[in-house]
Design an enzyme around this catalytic site. Sequence first.
Site, PDB file in Angstrom:
ATOM      1  CB  SER A 137      -0.891   0.018   1.250  1.00 55.45           C
ATOM      2  OG  SER A 137      -1.583   1.239   1.382  1.00 55.45           O
ATOM      3  CE1 TYR A 149      -4.542  -1.629   5.519  1.00 53.24           C
ATOM      4  CE2 TYR A 149      -3.739   0.560   4.965  1.00 53.24           C
ATOM      5  CZ  TYR A 149      -4.161  -0.698   4.568  1.00 53.24           C
ATOM      6  OH  TYR A 149      -4.186  -1.020   3.235  1.00 53.24           O
TER       7      TYR A 149
END
Length: 224
Positions: A137, A149
């Site tokens: 990501s 995250y």
Amino acid sequence: MPDRVILITGASSGIGAASARAAAEAGWKVALAARSEEKLAALVDEIGSGRALAIPTDVTDEDSVKAMVAKAAGFGPLAAAFANAGTGASSFGAEQGDTANWRQMVDINIWGLLLTVRHALPELHKAEGGHMLLTGSQAGRTVMKGSVYGATKWFVHAFRDNLAQEMKEWGGRCTVIAPGMVDTPFFDEPKPEGLRPEDVARAVVYALEQPAGVEIGEIFLRPV
């Protein structure tokens, strides 16, 4: 390789489903793993049962992952695996973080990825140049205030570098696919300003289709 198979986790929607469609169009057989048996069955119907196989799987459970890999390898030579299953944060920051959500992110984004890698690698090794893909990501290369995250995705990027060194010993390749915001069910609300899942899927196929002597280490995609 005839009837080469790619195993895709998190395949029931979003990036996983789009990658399954794109890989099938490029000539791959696709083994589709996710928790939703109903969604997987619908995707198999769309792609065709001769080219797609549904494997209901919980990537956080090792026995389930072992069975997933065995079924995928039984569908044809397992030449690639895409550890794509993941989940996001329900709240932001560390002080206000939801610890149950943190545990879920670690279980899926890290532990589930590691189980997928561990049990897929022996089959990829047999493929003579098998390919492992991981969903990273933009959050895995960006400092985000208190983001657990983001930290799970930093792990993915760092692990790719280490895994690639191991896979090189037998001619294997490892790629991180690292998108920015993508308009998928990952978010509770639509993100029309984001990338489309199909944008990411094209990057997956691009990495897969490189000549045997070429490894794409990381692909970063950003919405304009």
